[in-house]
Motif scaffolding. Structure first.
Motif, mmCIF file in Angstrom:
data_model
loop_
_atom_site.group_PDB
_atom_site.id
_atom_site.type_symbol
_atom_site.label_atom_id
_atom_site.label_comp_id
_atom_site.label_asym_id
_atom_site.label_seq_id
_atom_site.Cartn_x
_atom_site.Cartn_y
_atom_site.Cartn_z
ATOM 1 N N CYS A 1 0.872 -1.172 0.000
ATOM 2 C CA CYS A 1 0.000 0.000 0.000
ATOM 3 C C CYS A 1 0.912 1.225 0.000
ATOM 4 N N ARG A 2 0.602 2.160 -0.859
ATOM 5 C CA ARG A 2 1.486 3.314 -1.079
ATOM 6 C C ARG A 2 0.718 4.618 -0.966
ATOM 7 N N CYS A 3 1.274 5.529 -0.201
ATOM 8 C CA CYS A 3 0.703 6.869 -0.089
ATOM 9 C C CYS A 3 1.371 7.749 -1.134
ATOM 10 N N GLU A 4 0.582 8.266 -2.069
ATOM 11 C CA GLU A 4 1.121 9.089 -3.138
ATOM 12 C C GLU A 4 1.369 10.516 -2.647
ATOM 13 N N GLU A 5 1.988 11.336 -3.488
ATOM 14 C CA GLU A 5 2.343 12.694 -3.110
ATOM 15 C C GLU A 5 1.118 13.552 -2.806
ATOM 16 N N LEU B 1 -0.550 1.738 7.486
ATOM 17 C CA LEU B 1 0.346 2.772 6.977
ATOM 18 C C LEU B 1 0.021 4.130 7.597
ATOM 19 N N GLN B 2 -1.248 4.472 7.648
ATOM 20 C CA GLN B 2 -1.647 5.760 8.212
ATOM 21 C C GLN B 2 -1.278 5.859 9.684
ATOM 22 N N HIS C 1 -3.234 10.370 -1.773
ATOM 23 C CA HIS C 1 -4.021 9.202 -2.172
ATOM 24 C C HIS C 1 -3.254 7.919 -1.839
ATOM 25 N N ILE C 2 -3.951 6.923 -1.277
ATOM 26 C CA ILE C 2 -3.325 5.652 -0.908
ATOM 27 C C ILE C 2 -3.834 4.559 -1.837
ATOM 28 N N SER C 3 -2.927 3.901 -2.516
ATOM 29 C CA SER C 3 -3.264 2.826 -3.448
ATOM 30 C C SER C 3 -2.801 1.487 -2.889
ATOM 31 N N GLY C 4 -3.373 0.413 -3.434
ATOM 32 C CA GLY C 4 -3.001 -0.925 -2.989
ATOM 33 C C GLY C 4 -2.750 -1.849 -4.155
ATOM 34 N N SER C 5 -1.850 -2.831 -3.981
ATOM 35 C CA SER C 5 -1.542 -3.768 -5.062
ATOM 36 C C SER C 5 -0.942 -5.049 -4.500
ATOM 37 N N TRP C 6 -0.908 -6.071 -5.363
ATOM 38 C CA TRP C 6 -0.311 -7.366 -5.018
ATOM 39 C C TRP C 6 0.591 -7.824 -6.160
ATOM 40 N N GLN C 7 1.596 -8.625 -5.787
ATOM 41 C CA GLN C 7 2.431 -9.339 -6.762
ATOM 42 C C GLN C 7 2.556 -10.781 -6.297
#
Length: 290
Positions: A141-145, A208-209, A148-154
Motif C-alpha cells: 500500500c502506497r501513499c502518493e504525493e 500505513l496511516q 491518495h493511498i493505493s493498494g496492489s499485489w504481486q
C-alpha cells in the motif's frame, strides 16, 4: 519649463523598487511556510509485506514467513504459526507498543493461511514433488504525493514474480508465463479478489496511516544501514529565505547614494550629464527625502 517628479511618481518608483526586492527574496526560496508545504506533499511512502509460503517445510522450519518493509527498510518479521511479531529495526521498535502492531498478527496469519490454501489450484502443471517450490506474495500500500493511498499485489514462484493485481481497479497483469495459470484461477473468483482488495486497501492502508504518525520524522532524518536505502530518496535541503535580506537590500540601495541639494538633483537630471553616478543620483531624486 522644467517639471519636477511629483509625489505620485516618486511613490510609484519606490513601489517598483520594493517589488523587485520582494521578487529577489522569493527567488531565493520563498517563505518558510511554502517550503514546509512542499515537503509535506513530497513525502510519499510505501508499506510492503512479503509472504513466502513453503508447501513442504523441513522439520522445525516455518511453513510461512512474512517480512514487513517501509520505504524498503525492513522493520518486522513474522512466522505465520507464531503468536508474536518480531521487531527487526529501530522503525519496528518505534511502533511495536502501539495497538496497530498487535492487530497485524491475526491478519498476517490469515493471509498466510489463505495463500497456502490456494496452492493446490495454482501449482504449475510441470511441477514435480522433487522440485522445491515456494509461493511468494507481496502486498503493498502506497501513499502518493497528493495523499491518495493505493493498494496492489504481486505473486510468483521461487522468487520470480509473474503476476500483478491492482486492488483499486481489479486488473490483473501477467509478467511471466507462469502467471497465466494463476490469473485464470483467480480472475473470476470473487472471493479471492475481494480478499486481496480488503486486506490491501483496508488493513494495510490503516496500518500505513497509523505507523506514519510515528515514522514520519525518522524516515526524514535517517535510514537503517543494515536494511538498505529507502525507496523514496531524501530531498535536497531547500534554500531558505532570509528575513533580513529585504531590509539590507533597501538600506544598501539608499546608503549608496548620498543626499543631494535640490539644485544638484536638477543638474544631474539634465540629459548628457558626464557624471558616472547619474543613474543612481536620478534614482535618489525620484525617491525624495527619507
Amino acid at each position: 519649463m522644467d517639471r519636477k517628479a511629483g509625489p505620485g511618481a516618486r511613490l510609484g518608483f519606490a513601489a517598483q523598487v520594493l517589488l523587485v526586492a520582494l521578487r529577489f527574496c522569493t527567488a531565493l526560496g520563498g517563505p518558510p511556510c511554502a517550503v514546509s508545504q512542499r515537503r509535506t506533499l513530497c513525502n510519499a511512502h510505501s508499506l510492503c509485506y512479503n509472504f513466502t509460503v513453503y508447501p513442504h517445510p523441513s522439520p522445525g522450519e516455518p511453513w510461512c514467513v512474512v517480512q514487513g518493509q517501509v520505504d524498503g527498510n525492513v522493520f518486522l518479521s513474522y512466522h505465520c504459526g507464531g503468536t508474536k511479531i518480531q521487531s527487526t529495526s529501530p522503525l519496528g521498535e518505534e511502533v511495536k507498543t502501539t495497538n496497530t502492531w498487535e492487530t497485524q498478527t491475526e491478519t498476517l496469519r490469515d493471509i498466510g493461511n489463505f495463500l497456502k490454501g490456494q496452492l493446490p489450484d495454482i501449482i504449475p502443471e510441470k511441477h514435480t514433488a522433487r522440485d522445491p517450490l515456494t509461493l511468494q506474495g507481496r502486498m503493498t500500500c502506497r501513499c502518493e504525493e497528493d495523499g491518495h493511498i493505493s493498494g496492489s499485489w504481486q505473486f510468483g514462484f521461487n522468487g520470480e514474480m509473474c503476476l500483478r493485481f491492482d486492488s483499486e481497479n481489479g486488473h490483473w497483469t501477467i509478467d511471466h508465463s507462469r502467471g497465466r495459470q494463476i490469473k485464470e484461477k483467480w480472475e473470476n473468483d470473487r472471493a479471492v479478489t475481494d480478499f486481496f482488495k480488503k486486506v490491501s486497501m483496508g488493513d494495510c492502508r490503516a496500518w500505513l496511516q497509523d505507523f506514519m504518525v510515528c515514522w514520519e520524522k525518522m524516515l526524514k532524518t535517517s535510514a537503517s544501514p543494515t536494511t538498505g536505502p529507502p525507496t523514496v530518496q531524501p530531498m535536497a535541503p531547500p534554500i531558505k529565505s532570509k528575513p533580513w535580506i529585504l531590509p539590507v537590500v533597501l538600506t544598501s540601495f539608499i546608503i549608496t547614494f548620498p543626499r543631494l541639494s535640490p539644485f544638484q538633483e536638477q543638474v544631474m537630471l539634465l540629459p548628457g550629464s558626464p557624471n558616472r553616478c547619474s543613474v543612481g543620483l536620478r534614482t535618489q531624486s525620484l525617491l525624495g527625502p527619507l
